[in-house]
Design a protein around this motif. Structure first.
Motif, mmCIF file in Angstrom:
data_model
loop_
_atom_site.group_PDB
_atom_site.id
_atom_site.type_symbol
_atom_site.label_atom_id
_atom_site.label_comp_id
_atom_site.label_asym_id
_atom_site.label_seq_id
_atom_site.Cartn_x
_atom_site.Cartn_y
_atom_site.Cartn_z
ATOM 1 N N PHE B 252 0.815 -1.218 0.000
ATOM 2 C CA PHE B 252 0.000 0.000 0.000
ATOM 3 C C PHE B 252 0.850 1.271 0.000
ATOM 4 C CE2 PHE B 252 -2.518 3.339 2.059
ATOM 5 C CZ PHE B 252 -3.672 3.296 1.290
ATOM 6 N N TRP B 253 1.812 1.316 0.904
ATOM 7 C CA TRP B 253 2.567 2.574 1.076
ATOM 8 C C TRP B 253 3.696 2.643 0.059
ATOM 9 C CZ3 TRP B 253 -0.126 5.770 3.820
ATOM 10 C CH2 TRP B 253 -0.973 5.274 4.819
ATOM 11 N N GLU B 254 3.715 3.711 -0.698
ATOM 12 C CA GLU B 254 4.708 3.826 -1.761
ATOM 13 C C GLU B 254 5.974 4.504 -1.264
ATOM 14 O OE1 GLU B 254 3.728 4.121 -5.525
ATOM 15 O OE2 GLU B 254 1.767 3.193 -5.284
ATOM 16 N N SER B 255 5.830 5.615 -0.604
ATOM 17 C CA SER B 255 7.022 6.382 -0.234
ATOM 18 C C SER B 255 7.083 6.718 1.256
ATOM 19 C CB SER B 255 7.093 7.673 -1.064
ATOM 20 O OG SER B 255 5.839 8.324 -1.055
ATOM 21 N N VAL B 256 5.924 6.967 1.870
ATOM 22 C CA VAL B 256 5.923 7.245 3.307
ATOM 23 C C VAL B 256 6.408 5.994 4.050
ATOM 24 C CG1 VAL B 256 4.289 7.413 5.241
ATOM 25 C CG2 VAL B 256 4.209 9.091 3.418
ATOM 26 N N PRO B 257 7.227 6.154 5.091
ATOM 27 C CA PRO B 257 7.825 4.969 5.738
ATOM 28 C C PRO B 257 6.862 4.178 6.633
ATOM 29 C CG PRO B 257 8.623 6.979 6.766
ATOM 30 C CD PRO B 257 7.786 7.410 5.611
ATOM 31 N N TYR B 258 5.758 3.761 6.068
ATOM 32 C CA TYR B 258 4.810 2.897 6.776
ATOM 33 C C TYR B 258 4.822 1.476 6.186
ATOM 34 C CZ TYR B 258 2.427 6.850 9.091
ATOM 35 O OH TYR B 258 2.109 7.922 9.871
ATOM 36 N N GLY B 259 5.686 1.254 5.206
ATOM 37 C CA GLY B 259 5.622 0.000 4.460
ATOM 38 C C GLY B 259 6.154 -1.204 5.203
ATOM 39 N N TRP B 260 7.000 -0.990 6.214
ATOM 40 C CA TRP B 260 7.507 -2.157 6.944
ATOM 41 C C TRP B 260 6.737 -2.336 8.249
ATOM 42 C CZ3 TRP B 260 11.020 1.873 5.650
ATOM 43 C CH2 TRP B 260 11.269 2.797 6.676
ATOM 44 N N PRO B 261 6.723 -3.562 8.751
ATOM 45 C CA PRO B 261 5.932 -3.829 9.950
ATOM 46 C C PRO B 261 6.544 -3.198 11.203
ATOM 47 C CG PRO B 261 7.158 -5.789 9.301
ATOM 48 C CD PRO B 261 7.349 -4.783 8.206
ATOM 49 N N VAL B 262 5.694 -2.809 12.140
ATOM 50 C CA VAL B 262 6.165 -2.221 13.395
ATOM 51 C C VAL B 262 7.106 -3.190 14.115
ATOM 52 C CG1 VAL B 262 5.442 -1.423 15.668
ATOM 53 C CG2 VAL B 262 4.143 -0.742 13.651
ATOM 54 N N VAL B 263 6.801 -4.460 14.050
ATOM 55 C CA VAL B 263 7.637 -5.445 14.752
ATOM 56 C C VAL B 263 8.970 -5.651 14.031
ATOM 57 C CG1 VAL B 263 6.748 -7.539 13.618
ATOM 58 C CG2 VAL B 263 7.502 -7.657 16.006
ATOM 59 N N GLY B 264 9.076 -5.202 12.797
ATOM 60 C CA GLY B 264 10.332 -5.294 12.055
ATOM 61 C C GLY B 264 10.374 -6.482 11.110
ATOM 62 N N TRP B 265 11.221 -6.382 10.070
ATOM 63 C CA TRP B 265 11.403 -7.520 9.167
ATOM 64 C C TRP B 265 12.164 -8.623 9.896
ATOM 65 C CZ3 TRP B 265 8.081 -7.296 5.617
ATOM 66 C CH2 TRP B 265 7.837 -6.150 4.856
ATOM 67 N N PRO B 266 11.873 -9.871 9.537
ATOM 68 C CA PRO B 266 12.527 -10.987 10.244
ATOM 69 C C PRO B 266 14.058 -10.912 10.205
ATOM 70 C CG PRO B 266 10.826 -11.807 8.749
ATOM 71 C CD PRO B 266 10.933 -10.334 8.517
ATOM 72 N N SER B 267 14.604 -10.378 9.123
ATOM 73 C CA SER B 267 16.067 -10.302 9.038
ATOM 74 C C SER B 267 16.623 -9.229 9.963
ATOM 75 C CB SER B 267 16.482 -9.995 7.597
ATOM 76 O OG SER B 267 15.819 -8.822 7.163
ATOM 77 N N ASP B 268 15.842 -8.201 10.232
ATOM 78 C CA ASP B 268 16.365 -7.061 10.985
ATOM 79 C C ASP B 268 16.345 -7.276 12.493
ATOM 80 O OD1 ASP B 268 16.557 -6.045 8.482
ATOM 81 O OD2 ASP B 268 15.287 -4.283 8.817
ATOM 82 N N ILE B 269 15.294 -7.926 12.975
ATOM 83 C CA ILE B 269 15.149 -8.055 14.433
ATOM 84 C C ILE B 269 16.411 -8.670 15.057
ATOM 85 C CG2 ILE B 269 13.791 -9.025 16.339
ATOM 86 C CD1 ILE B 269 11.361 -8.993 14.388
ATOM 87 N N PRO B 270 16.916 -9.795 14.522
ATOM 88 C CA PRO B 270 18.113 -10.358 15.179
ATOM 89 C C PRO B 270 19.395 -9.612 14.850
ATOM 90 C CG PRO B 270 17.280 -11.852 13.471
ATOM 91 C CD PRO B 270 16.403 -10.653 13.448
ATOM 92 N N ALA B 271 19.324 -8.648 13.947
ATOM 93 C CA ALA B 271 20.556 -7.966 13.549
ATOM 94 C C ALA B 271 20.763 -6.640 14.276
ATOM 95 C CB ALA B 271 20.560 -7.743 12.035
ATOM 96 N N ILE B 272 19.739 -6.165 14.961
ATOM 97 C CA ILE B 272 19.862 -4.862 15.636
ATOM 98 C C ILE B 272 20.884 -4.953 16.774
ATOM 99 C CG2 ILE B 272 18.633 -3.183 17.067
ATOM 100 C CD1 ILE B 272 16.062 -3.981 15.481
#
Lengths: 519, 523
Positions: B252-272
């Motif tokens: 849905f979201w093209e440019s506003v940064p709402y396109g990723w989930p609040v909980v984070g992408w699966p790759s990102d959560i363990p990498a923070i």
């Protein structure tokens, strides 16, 4: 310092700000942690001193009004907002539904408010309620029904008129019956979609037995077979004044409201039956592990034990014991070990509610990725075992008891809560048995000792009797892993049994689903 | 009501019904002349805002605060950090949560050194994943031998730390003092923390909250990342529609940064990393980016003095949080998603509309109410009328940087989601052509009016409404929006339907039951 005011009448705030600024606090508070009166901020929160807070539990007798026409009402005036809230509790429930008509309580309960009345079609009734912004709802659950009305106090008389008509002359309009049946049927089709729903259902079967009345589920056939006559009969049998308990709070004078309630229940056009006692023939499953295969990457676990009734003499001891074990959230042992130590689950808990009519079930539960289901289960079982092996610490006892005592006033935070707690006590018979339950609540908590906690833990949470229900991906959950050398089959003294999924429309086991992975 | 696109609240602790209620009832919280919420606003020396509503109905104070930061302030690579951060804020401070702060710090430092080395190994593992040599970064057997060796070392440090840890002490202190309902949530736009304390313990709240904003310690950081991953599995991966909702939002979201989930992408959560969390804290948890809110049984004057004492200890942040500058671009073509899921057939339609406080947001809220509820147009038209659906819904979701209008419904057995979709469009077409009759408009406004009172039932709901309004942009809307809703005309409604609910402006999700398709098109 900037300050803004939103309403002109907040002049006292303005005065205060001038005073603070005048003392020149703004700059020095930052560096020295000192206030206007020079008290330093203590290093630890225990060093804070609090003014006393005295709170007397409200007395039910103050609000209790036995109405001439049958019901007992709890009437709690409150002028803060121009709203009135009425709840009528009804002694009825699914336990009174005849075999083969499962779903009758849901249909009758929903359609009472949604199906129109003698003078108004369902559509006209909905429109009128919507125009008044009034919320009218009805429902019949396992062992209680309710009709509730929340509306602006200016519309009270019209609302009471509608309420009377809904309860005495409901229309149960045919197209609304058909729609509700269709909605129930479509809801049934989702019964196996969520692993959480499967878990709740199977936990009920294991803890109370397949034959127990609360485990009878509506099926496509039972709902299809329900007629308008069935609904009308069910309504007339149980919806009559002496079968009600009423909670009312809001913007009214007590005496006026009592008179209005008398009128509401006067000259009821039909007489019902006295409901039979609620059956208590539960049957707890044999110890063991029970597994339902479901293709999700996180397994859900419920560890079950037979529970108690809330009038059990050990009720308060159990309350504290369970709070320490897993009921107290982040101050409980299960949460600390499963979530905080190991990061194995988001939610991990135990619950040990006292049943009102029959013993409820002890449940310890969590959700964890398939590969750590067995390991996390072993941790919870171990915490249960430790609970039986020695007394809790003084710190644990203090947190739990002080917590219960200091948050006690929250039970009565709103007038709606006051009216409904007392109405529920009346409804369930607790008021008759123990009229000072709330007055004595804090003293009874205070009286619980470490010895009591250890004793009830040994009595009620013995891990060798546990029934362990697991819903999740069998192949991964039963995998042997080098990093966590724990297997489900070693956790329980009993065997591992695979439970089949049930056909969502018949609730009959689907042959073969207990053998192969659900693909 | 279905809340497909509104389910962006990630609640950190106990699953809170309250928030669900809030999310669904926000459509109806406004009125013109109804009771105002008497808010006193003060700005402290360090830029922190303080809102107070004195209310002596119950002997308690509900206290909360909004950090004006959510997932929309993240970027690829650190998605989910705002939410992870919310979890970390319960892990204690220099004095809460440890018996020996010096030793604790030393261990955390050593843990980070080990983690730095592990991160180098994780880089290698990601490269192996891209080459197709390993299938899943999460599986223990896919970790490099060096990583596993380091992990052992790391776990030894965890064991050492446990000896001096006071487990969940932050919770313990509040619980022992009668605190209830302590929780927090993170959305795209805000992170909020809240609790109710007995009225005599307001100072405890001041102590605890100022302490954790001033000097939080992110201990047990890596175990908490695992907890968050379990939360993701629970809410997103293991629910029938979780992953599809995530997909729909990303589409849905093209440019506003709402396109990723609040909980984070699966790759990102363990990498923070903890360093990234520290940096995030420095910018977004500065006092000038925080609004404190108190509702309940206290005296405003004394409370201001107390708040100054406790919160002005926190120095103003060196840098102000940056504004989100990216605006949503106009969508130029309809987008559609066909999903096979474990669910009944249904359709979910979303149109780009306007953010919080936009002048058209009020007419869109009125429109949502005209379409939804049992006396609304969708129910009458599709459920009772043509009988293509068994349930329908509509809602305007005004977020901080952009907004959407959401409508849809579940198909009746034998009908298709496309028939429901066509039915929704037919109702919308009627609204485009003809103005809503006065009686119908008044009915809808009456509901908004009554909600103005219903929201004031006790301290916590008032607090939650203030949190929501302040987090989306301005707490004043709690008192201003009602007037604007009541001023909406039939012409306004017709105008916004024509302006926003167009074909090229929508994204449609069509759901059918997995396995029910006759055409075996393969996965």
């Amino acid at each position: 310092m900037k300050s803004r005011y939103n309403h002109s009448h907040w002049m006292s705030v303005f005065a205060a700000l001038v005073m603070i600024a005048g003392l020149g606090i703004g700059s020095c508070a930052r560096s020295q942690n000192l206030t206007a009166n020079g008290t330093a901020i203590p290093k630890r929160p225990e060093q804070l001193k609090f003014p006393p807070l005295t709170f007397e539990a409200p007395s039910p007798a103050k609000f209790r009004v036995p109405l001439k026409n049958g019901p007992v009402a709890y009437v709690v005036p409150d002028k803060e907002l121009p709203l009135v809230n009425i709840v009528i509790y009804v002694h009825t429930g699914s336990y009174l539904v005849p075999d083969g008509k499962e779903g009758l309580n849901e249909l009758a309960g929903y359609l009472l408010a949604r199906g129109g009345t003698k003078s108004k079609t369902a559509e006209a009734l909905e429109e009128r309620l919507a125009f008044l912004a009034a919320q009218l709802n009805s429902n019949i659950g396992d062992n209680q029904g309710s009709v509730s009305l929340n509306l602006l106090s200016k519309d009270l008389d019209e609302g009471l008129g509608i309420l009377r008509e809904v309860m005495t002359e409901p229309r149960f309009q045919d197209n609304k019956i058909a729609l509700r049946k269709q909605q129930l049927l479509q809801a049934m089709k989702q019964r196996n979609d969520e692993s959480e729903a499967i878990e709740a259902r199977e936990a009920g079967f294991l803890a109370q037995g397949e034959k127990f009345w609360a485990n009878r589920y509506p099926t496509a056939a039972s709902v299809e077979g329900i007629t308008r006559g069935d609904i009308e009969d069910f309504h007339k049998k149980w919806f009559y004044p002496s079968n009600f308990v009423v909670a009312v709070n809001g913007d009214f004078d007590r005496d006026t409201m009592v008179q209005k309630l008398e009128n509401l229940f006067a000259n009821w056009p039909f007489q019902g039956e006295k409901p039979s006692p609620i059956p208590t023939n539960t049957l707890f499953a044999k110890p063991g592990v029970y597994l339902v295969d479901k293709d999700v990457n996180q397994g859900r676990v419920s560890i079950l034990l037979p529970g108690i009734k809330r009038d059990n003499p050990d009720y308060f001891n159990v309350l504290i014991m369970n709070d320490i074990l897993g009921g107290g959230g982040f101050t409980s042992r299960i949460m600390n070990s499963v979530r905080s130590d190991e990061g194995l689950a988001y939610s991990a808990y135990s619950s040990f509610p006292g049943g009102v009519y029959y013993p409820s079930t002890f449940t310890a539960g969590f959700q964890s990725k398939s590969r750590t289901v067995a390991y996390a289960t072993s941790i919870v079982i171990n915490e249960m075992k430790k609970m039986t092996e020695g007394p809790p610490t003084d710190v644990e006892m203090n947190i739990s008891k002080r917590g219960y005592i200091d948050r006690f006033p929250r039970q009565f935070a709103t007038k709606t809560q006051i009216a409904n707690i007392f109405a529920q006590d009346e409804f369930t018979g607790r008021y008759a048995r123990d009229p000072e339950f709330w007055q004595k609540f804090r003293a009874r908590i205070e009286a619980v000792t470490k010895g009591d906690v250890e004793r009830v833990a040994r009595k009620f949470v013995a891990p060798d009797k546990t029934v362990i229900l697991v819903v999740g991906q069998k192949s991964d959950i039963t995998m042997t892993l080098p990093e966590h050398p724990v297997a489900l089959k070693d956790i329980s003294s009993g065997p591992v049994t695979e439970l089949p999924l049930r056909d969502p429309l018949t609730m009959k086991p689907i042959a073969g689903t207990e053998k192969s992975a659900a693909k | 009501m279905r809340v497909n696109m509104v389910m962006h609240l990630i609640i950190s602790k106990r699953i809170s019904k309250l928030l669900f209620v809030l999310a669904t009832s926000l459509m109806a919280v406004h009125f013109a002349s109804a009771q105002k919420v008497p808010v006193t606003e003060v700005t402290l020396d360090n830029g922190m805002k303080l809102l107070m509503v004195e209310r002596h109905d119950e002997p308690s104070v509900s206290g909360g605060w909004v950090a004006h930061v959510g997932s929309s302030n993240e970027r690829p690579g650190i998605t989910g950090i705002a939410h992870l951060f919310e979890h970390m804020m319960f892990k204690g401070t220099e004095t809460i949560g440890t018996k020996d702060y010096q030793k604790d710090q030393q261990i955390i430092l050593e843990q980070e050194q080990v983690r730095d080395e592990m991160r180098k190994e994780e880089e290698k593992m990601r490269a192996a994943y891209r080459r197709g040599e390993i299938d899943d970064l999460m599986k223990p057997e896919n970790k490099t031998p060096r990583w596993q060796e380091l992990n052992k070392k790391f776990n030894e440090l965890i064991t050492q730390q446990r000896d001096i840890l006071v487990k969940n002490e932050f919770d313990q202190v509040y619980t022992e003092q009668g605190g209830t309902g302590m929780n927090a949530f993170t959305s795209q736009d805000m992170t909020a923390y809240f609790i109710t304390v007995p009225a005599n313990k307001l100072e405890l709240w001041m102590w605890m909250e100022s302490e954790r904003i001033r000097r939080p310690v992110f201990r047990e950081f890596y175990a908490e990342r695992d907890v968050v991953f379990e939360e993701r599995r629970m809410r997103t991966d293991s629910t029938p529609l979780g992953k599809f909702t995530e997909e729909a939002e990303a589409m849905f979201w093209e440019s506003v940064p709402y396109g990723w989930p609040v909980v984070g992408w699966p790759s990102d959560i363990p990498a923070i990393s903890k360093a990234q969390a520290d940096e995030f804290y420095g910018i977004y948890y500065a006092p000038q980016n925080i609004t404190m809110i108190l509702v309940g049984d206290f005296k405003t004057n004394a409370t201001i003095a107390l708040a100054k004492k406790y919160f002005e200890r926190i120095p103003r942040g060196k840098k102000d949080a940056p504004d989100v500058r990216t605006l949503e671009v106009s969508q130029v073509a309809e987008k559609r998603m066909y999903a096979e899921a474990e669910t009944n057939p249904q359709v979910d339609i979303n149109w780009h509309t306007v953010p919080f406080g936009h002048k058209d947001s009020y007419a869109l809220q009125v429109l949502a109410q005209i379409l939804s509820t049992r006396t609304g147009r969708l129910y009458k038209g599709l459920v009772m009328g043509s009988q293509v659906a068994t349930d329908t819904y509509a809602a305007q979701d005004s977020r901080k940087w952009a907004g959407l209008f959401n409508a849809g419904g579940e198909a009746k057995d034998g009908k298709t989601p496309e028939e429901v979709e066509a039915g929704v469009y037919a109702e919308i077409e009627k609204l485009k052509k003809e103005e809503v009759p006065p009686e119908e408009l008044q009915k809808v406004k009456n509901d908004f009016a009554a909600s103005e009172y219903r929201r004031l039932s006790s301290n916590m709901p008032i607090l939650m409404h203030l949190i929501q309004n302040e987090g989306e942009g301005d707490w004043r809307e709690i008192n201003e929006a009602g007037k604007k809703i009541q001023a909406v005309t039939a012409g306004d409604v017709q105008r916004v339907v024509n302006k926003y609910l167009t074909k090229e402006n929508r994204v449609v999700g069509v759901y059918t039951r997995k396995g029910s398709s006759q055409k075996q098109e393969g996965k």
